[in-house]
Design a protein around this motif. Structure first.
Motif, short mmCIF file in Angstrom:
data_model
loop_
_atom_site.label_atom_id
_atom_site.label_comp_id
_atom_site.label_asym_id
_atom_site.label_seq_id
_atom_site.Cartn_x
_atom_site.Cartn_y
_atom_site.Cartn_z
N UNK A 138 0.84 -1.22 0.00
CA UNK A 138 0.00 0.00 0.00
C UNK A 138 0.86 1.25 0.00
N UNK A 139 1.95 1.22 0.79
CA UNK A 139 2.84 2.39 0.84
C UNK A 139 3.48 2.65 -0.51
N UNK A 140 3.88 1.59 -1.18
CA UNK A 140 4.50 1.74 -2.50
C UNK A 140 3.55 2.46 -3.45
N UNK A 141 2.30 2.00 -3.47
CA UNK A 141 1.34 2.60 -4.40
C UNK A 141 1.05 4.06 -4.03
N UNK A 142 0.94 4.33 -2.73
CA UNK A 142 0.66 5.71 -2.29
C UNK A 142 1.80 6.63 -2.71
N UNK A 143 3.04 6.16 -2.56
CA UNK A 143 4.20 6.97 -2.92
C UNK A 143 4.24 7.19 -4.44
#
Length: 445
Positions: free
Chosen positions: A47-52
């Motif tokens: 999820x963090x990867x996509x948000x970034x």
């Protein structure tokens, strides 16, 4: 150390990206075991990867593959998966580099690119909405033409549902080294691999919801042949079988008996949906199908996730059921010989087939969701129905109930969430309350 809720919008380290890529290629559960990280943490990184990425689109620019080259790579992933061949970090990078070599100015490969590629092309191995995703352009056209052909033939020939079948193989690979080790015995049985399988299972279902006997081809003899389940046929071949021979045995022992058992004396016309890889249509197989009045409908390469009814929910659920049974008994299996292990597998298979036989409505619906039978569904609606079908089938097979945290990570027991759900969250396709397996705080990106 607990990370802030909602996921920080910062780049992931190379180490974390490797874990996420492993999860997309194999499964979150396997990535958790391999890298000794809890599944929840891996999903949080995703999820963090996509948000970034969403916040920093400019960082995505660089010497990456063209859209056309990426489509070729996506086609390769899909065809590998159809043949139960491994898609790993190593094989993916090798193939990408090979395709990238032909590009002017070279190709910059990275874990960041690889994770983005897998997400962009909906290539998570755990997808539960395969029928909803657009395939690479050429495959998409092939799948459309195949579905149109099948539906037209069913309509024109007025084929009875009991004579429309789908058949596919599942290969099982047994790693003797892992089986003999002190730990991780539960990973000895796999459905992805290179080399000679330990045994092959040929599975077939009918559009009226029926399940035909399963054919198992094994190099070993079971310990006690008398206990073979009624729904399982066994062929023991010491030196194994070629792909042609497997299908010849199945056509003779299963399909011919089914078509002859229809009663009424005459032969009903029929259709058989099968993929183009290992089910090579030898003259012998074609002769049996022809004598049974059966038209072979061969799915174009890479299109099984869209058009094979068995891929809609049956095969994944059956594999999960057999893996669950194997893991439950793994500790006691180390000293067992191949014959004893085969006997256990045949027993579990009989158990699963009995349950599948009591789910005719789910199997009938698989033919509709795969668009083999005409229905009102759009890709989005079919995707929703596929998710529901898999959940219903897993409930019948009691798969979800058995999911517990792995021994290394006590306290992480939770429902395994599909990376597909993460992708739909990123794309704004669904409401937060539909994300089972997540706490509300986890959903605030």
């Amino acid at each position: 150390q607990k990370e802030p809720e909602g996921g920080r919008k910062e780049a992931l380290s190379v180490k974390k990206l490797r874990v996420v890529l492993f999860a997309l290629c194999s499964s979150t559960e396997q990535a958790a075991e391999h890298f000794r990280n809890p599944p929840r943490r891996i999903r949080r990184w995703l999820r963090r990867f996509q948000a970034f990425q969403d916040d920093h689109p400019e960082l995505s620019e660089g010497k990456y593959l063209s859209l056309e080259a990426e489509e070729k790579l996506a086609e390769w992933v899909l065809t590998q998966r159809e043949q139960q061949l491994p898609v790993t970090e190593e094989t993916l990078f090798q193939k990408a580099t090979k395709i990238g070599r032909s590009l002017e100015g070279g190709f910059k490969i990275s874990y960041e690119w690889a994770v983005r590629f897998m997400l962009r092309h909906h290539l998570s191995s755990q997808t539960r909405r395969g029928v909803a995703h657009p395939l690479p352009k050429e495959m998409q056209g092939n799948a459309g033409a195949f579905i149109e052909f099948v539906q037209r033939q069913i309509h024109r020939q007025e084929l009875p549902l009991a004579m429309i079948g789908a058949v596919d193989e599942i290969s099982f690979f047994l790693d003797a080294e892992i089986l003999g080790s002190e730990e991780r015995k539960e990973n000895a049985l796999q459905t992805v691999g290179n080399g000679e399988p330990w045994c092959e299972l040929v599975l077939s279902v009918l559009a009226d919801g029926g399940v035909l006997p399963a054919l198992v081809i094994s190099r070993a003899q079971p310990a006690a042949p008398a206990t073979l389940p009624a729904s399982v046929l066994l062929e023991s071949k010491e030196h194994g079988c070629g792909d042609d021979e497997i299908m010849e045995l199945w056509a003779d022992r299963v399909w011919r008996k089914h078509t002859e058992g229809g009663g009424g004396g005459g032969i009903s016309k029929g259709m058989l949906v099968l993929d183009c890889h290992r089910t090579h249509l030898s003259e012998e197989v074609l002769a049996v199908l022809s004598a049974a009045g059966t038209l072979p409908a061969v799915i174009p390469a890479g299109c099984s996730s869209r058009a094979q009814p068995l891929d809609v929910c049956v095969k994944s659920s059956l594999k999960n059921f057999l893996h669950k049974k194997w893991k439950e008994g793994a500790k006691e299996l180390a000293d067992s010989d191949s014959s004893t292990l085969l006997q256990l597998l045949l027993g579990w298979l009989g158990e699963a087939l009995e349950i599948l036989g009591n789910c005719p409505e789910l199997i009938r619906k698989s033919f509709l969701v795969a668009s083999v039978l005409p229905g009102p569904g759009s890709p989005r609606r079919n995707g929703d129905e596929q998710e529901e079908l898999i959940a219903a089938m897993e409930e019948r097979l009691e798969i979800a109930k058995s999911r517990e945290s792995s021994p290394e990570f006590p306290g992480n027991a939770e429902v395994e969430a599909d990376p597909e759900i993460l992708q739909r969250l990123f794309e704004g396709e669904s409401e937060a309350e539909s994300f089972y397996g997540f706490e509300e705080a986890d959903l605030e990106l």
